[in-house]
Scaffold this active site. Structure first.
Site, PDB file in Angstrom:
ATOM      1  CG  HIS A   1      -1.552   4.647   2.254  1.00  0.00           C
ATOM      2  ND1 HIS A   1      -2.643   3.846   2.521  1.00  0.00           N
ATOM      3  CD2 HIS A   1      -1.903   5.899   2.613  1.00  0.00           C
ATOM      4  CE1 HIS A   1      -3.603   4.593   3.051  1.00  0.00           C
ATOM      5  NE2 HIS A   1      -3.174   5.842   3.103  1.00  0.00           N
TER       6      HIS A   1
ATOM      7  CG  ASN B   1      -5.573  -2.920  -2.619  1.00  0.00           C
ATOM      8  OD1 ASN B   1      -6.778  -3.109  -2.739  1.00  0.00           O
ATOM      9  ND2 ASN B   1      -4.977  -2.911  -1.448  1.00  0.00           N
TER      10      ASN B   1
ATOM     11  CB  THR C   1      -4.772   0.689   5.925  1.00  0.00           C
ATOM     12  OG1 THR C   1      -5.565  -0.477   5.734  1.00  0.00           O
ATOM     13  CG2 THR C   1      -3.780   0.457   7.054  1.00  0.00           C
TER      14      THR C   1
ATOM     15  CG  HIS D   1      -7.335  -4.877   3.933  1.00  0.00           C
ATOM     16  ND1 HIS D   1      -7.058  -3.612   4.437  1.00  0.00           N
ATOM     17  CD2 HIS D   1      -7.504  -5.675   5.028  1.00  0.00           C
ATOM     18  CE1 HIS D   1      -7.062  -3.673   5.758  1.00  0.00           C
ATOM     19  NE2 HIS D   1      -7.341  -4.910   6.135  1.00  0.00           N
TER      20      HIS D   1
ATOM     21  NE  ARG E   1     -14.227  -0.626   6.194  1.00  0.00           N
ATOM     22  CZ  ARG E   1     -13.725   0.390   6.892  1.00  0.00           C
ATOM     23  NH1 ARG E   1     -13.148   1.395   6.267  1.00  0.00           N
ATOM     24  NH2 ARG E   1     -13.806   0.409   8.212  1.00  0.00           N
ATOM     25  CG  HIS E   2     -13.172  -3.198   0.802  1.00  0.00           C
ATOM     26  ND1 HIS E   2     -12.310  -4.213   1.177  1.00  0.00           N
ATOM     27  CD2 HIS E   2     -12.622  -2.054   1.296  1.00  0.00           C
ATOM     28  CE1 HIS E   2     -11.295  -3.704   1.841  1.00  0.00           C
ATOM     29  NE2 HIS E   2     -11.459  -2.410   1.955  1.00  0.00           N
TER      30      HIS E   2
ATOM     31  CD  GLU F   1       2.583  -2.314   1.133  1.00  0.00           C
ATOM     32  OE1 GLU F   1       1.798  -1.446   0.684  1.00  0.00           O
ATOM     33  OE2 GLU F   1       2.340  -3.536   1.131  1.00  0.00           O
TER      34      GLU F   1
ATOM     35  CD  GLU G   1      -3.052  -4.182   1.908  1.00  0.00           C
ATOM     36  OE1 GLU G   1      -4.124  -3.626   2.283  1.00  0.00           O
ATOM     37  OE2 GLU G   1      -2.165  -3.571   1.305  1.00  0.00           O
TER      38      GLU G   1
ATOM     39  CG  HIS H   1     -10.903   1.389  -3.314  1.00  0.00           C
ATOM     40  ND1 HIS H   1     -11.720   1.611  -2.235  1.00  0.00           N
ATOM     41  CD2 HIS H   1      -9.652   1.695  -2.918  1.00  0.00           C
ATOM     42  CE1 HIS H   1     -10.987   2.070  -1.223  1.00  0.00           C
ATOM     43  NE2 HIS H   1      -9.732   2.116  -1.617  1.00  0.00           N
TER      44      HIS H   1
ATOM     45  NE  ARG I   1     -11.147  -2.122   6.787  1.00  0.00           N
ATOM     46  CZ  ARG I   1     -10.297  -1.125   7.091  1.00  0.00           C
ATOM     47  NH1 ARG I   1      -9.416  -0.716   6.201  1.00  0.00           N
ATOM     48  NH2 ARG I   1     -10.334  -0.557   8.266  1.00  0.00           N
TER      49      ARG I   1
END
Length: 246
Positions: A196, A7, A105, A47, A53-54, A155, A74, A10, A49
């Site tokens: 996660h 992922n 999440t 992801h 935000r990223h 998942e 995602e 970040h 969103r």
């Protein structure tokens, strides 16, 4: 062989901290994705969103162009993101709950209470050749509902497992929940991923969980990359996963 999906959210988080709204900046999550693939990652997860935000729209479109392994998008089950995913056509989408106030999440998707809506999204994705995964806690009712939607994957949310790592009794209870959930899902014809909070310390006990296909790991790999580089951090995680036996 247990697969690794990296992922890259970040990487984009770090970029947006300085370059938000500019349409460019560093570090580049697409370049990071390619480095992860070159190091042996079996897929890339991002992801998109609702609040952007990223990961940004331009990131997922570029990822779709350049990824050679498997692109896992995602996403919340919201009309805007569903419409985008149907045009983007990633290899798989993972439907997740999404709250504006959370950092990342938290908690699994409420499938049993949203069966009709999730089944409809699953149908639309499958018609475009996109597989569907549901991000859920290892709870029997949610797993049964996930199978009822016709989704190909679940998942399993490993957040409680990760949080309990330093408490042996609680940790064992969470391992047993994951084992039971994976067995139930497999028996219902679902393929099982997990993710996660997984990191280089808590991953090895996860080998006890049967039927796992892929682990999606992001924050720990990106954090480790600050010290050793992205290629090395991916290869270290793959070594920890190498002895998994379903």
């Amino acid at each position: 062989m247990l697969k690794l999906g990296v992922n890259i959210d970040h990487v984009a988080t770090l970029r947006e901290a300085r370059y938000r709204g500019r349409g460019w900046g560093e570090p580049d999550p697409v370049a990071a994705a390619l480095a992860c693939e070159a190091a042996g990652a079996h897929g890339i997860t991002a992801h998109l969103r609702e609040d952007r935000r990223h990961i940004q729209d331009r990131d997922v479109w570029k990822l779709r162009e350049v990824i050679h392994t498997r692109l896992n998008l995602e996403m919340a089950n919201s009309p805007e993101i569903v419409a985008l995913a149907l045009k983007l056509r990633p290899d798989i989408v993972c439907l997740v709950p999404e709250r504006r106030q959370e950092v990342t999440t938290e908690g699994g998707l409420e499938v049993a209470g949203n069966l009709a809506a999730l089944t409809e999204t699953r149908r639309r994705m499958n018609e475009e050749g996109i597989q569907v995964s549901l991000f859920i806690s290892p709870e029997a009712g949610q797993i049964e509902a996930a199978a009822a939607t016709g989704s190909q994957f679940i998942e399993l949310h490993t957040g409680a497992f990760a949080e309990a790592f330093a408490e042996p009794a609680r940790f064992e209870a969470e391992i047993q929940r994951l084992i039971a959930g994976a067995r139930q899902a497999h028996g219902l014809g679902l393929k099982v991923n997990a993710g996660h909070g997984l990191n280089y310390q808590n991953l090895l006990p996860l080998h006890r969980v049967p039927h796992l296909v892929e682990l999606n790991i992001g924050h720990s790999i990106v954090s480790r990359a600050i010290s050793v580089g992205l290629a090395a951090s991916v290869k270290e995680m793959l070594r920890l996963m190498a002895n998994y036996n379903q």
